[in-house]
Scaffold this motif. Sequence first.
Motif, mmCIF file in Angstrom:
data_model
loop_
_atom_site.group_PDB
_atom_site.id
_atom_site.type_symbol
_atom_site.label_atom_id
_atom_site.label_comp_id
_atom_site.label_asym_id
_atom_site.label_seq_id
_atom_site.Cartn_x
_atom_site.Cartn_y
_atom_site.Cartn_z
ATOM 1 N N GLU A 110 0.856 -1.191 0.000
ATOM 2 C CA GLU A 110 0.000 0.000 0.000
ATOM 3 C C GLU A 110 0.890 1.238 0.000
ATOM 4 N N ILE A 111 0.602 2.144 -0.908
ATOM 5 C CA ILE A 111 1.291 3.432 -0.925
ATOM 6 C C ILE A 111 0.227 4.508 -0.763
ATOM 7 N N ALA A 112 0.439 5.396 0.202
ATOM 8 C CA ALA A 112 -0.486 6.507 0.435
ATOM 9 C C ALA A 112 0.122 7.786 -0.126
ATOM 10 N N TYR A 113 -0.682 8.519 -0.864
ATOM 11 C CA TYR A 113 -0.275 9.786 -1.474
ATOM 12 C C TYR A 113 -1.097 10.908 -0.859
ATOM 13 N N HIS A 114 -0.626 12.139 -1.036
ATOM 14 C CA HIS A 114 -1.349 13.292 -0.513
ATOM 15 C C HIS A 114 -2.714 13.436 -1.183
ATOM 16 N N ARG A 115 -2.788 13.183 -2.481
ATOM 17 C CA ARG A 115 -4.028 13.224 -3.264
ATOM 18 C C ARG A 115 -3.886 12.244 -4.425
ATOM 19 N N PRO A 116 -5.003 11.779 -5.007
ATOM 20 C CA PRO A 116 -4.907 10.876 -6.158
ATOM 21 C C PRO A 116 -4.084 11.444 -7.315
ATOM 22 N N MET A 117 -4.153 12.748 -7.526
ATOM 23 C CA MET A 117 -3.447 13.371 -8.646
ATOM 24 C C MET A 117 -1.922 13.245 -8.544
ATOM 25 N N TYR A 118 -1.406 12.897 -7.362
ATOM 26 C CA TYR A 118 0.034 12.736 -7.167
ATOM 27 C C TYR A 118 0.488 11.279 -7.297
#
Length: 164
Positions: A110-118
Amino acid sequence: MSYATSCENLYTYSFTITVQGASASVTNGDHLHTLSVKLDGVLPSVDQFTVHVAPDRTTCNELPGGSCVAGVLGFIDGDELMQSNWSKRQTSAGTLLFSISTTVRVSEIEIAYHRPMYAPGWLIKENGVEVYRDSTNGGSDSWPNPAPYTFKLHTLPKAEAEAL
């Protein structure tokens, strides 16, 4: 002795960008804002990471409630409220960004990003063998925040993989 040299059965997962995140199309936009990486639900320790391309925008950015550790990149410090940011010039398709080594074979990342666009598209390899590939990025949405993505790895049984 480093983690990588002290382990007998070592699995190394490499992360290469296949498609830049949608934010890369914005002039002077950031490309990749990564909060955390989990292997089968567990945050790896700092010494399990090898960062091949260090973030050039922000090495550690504190989100509300988080706290940076001096000299440690935000996305690998074990605090899910920290992030590291790369610009689009550093993260073109084909860029090997980081690797993670572990003594346990992983089935899900699992990788978490600040927002989907990133969120970029990834090629993930286990010991040099492809186990996951994206052909698209995370899209152009600004929400949710954070935006976790789970990658189910397609691994061969251990005996077959060792025969390669």
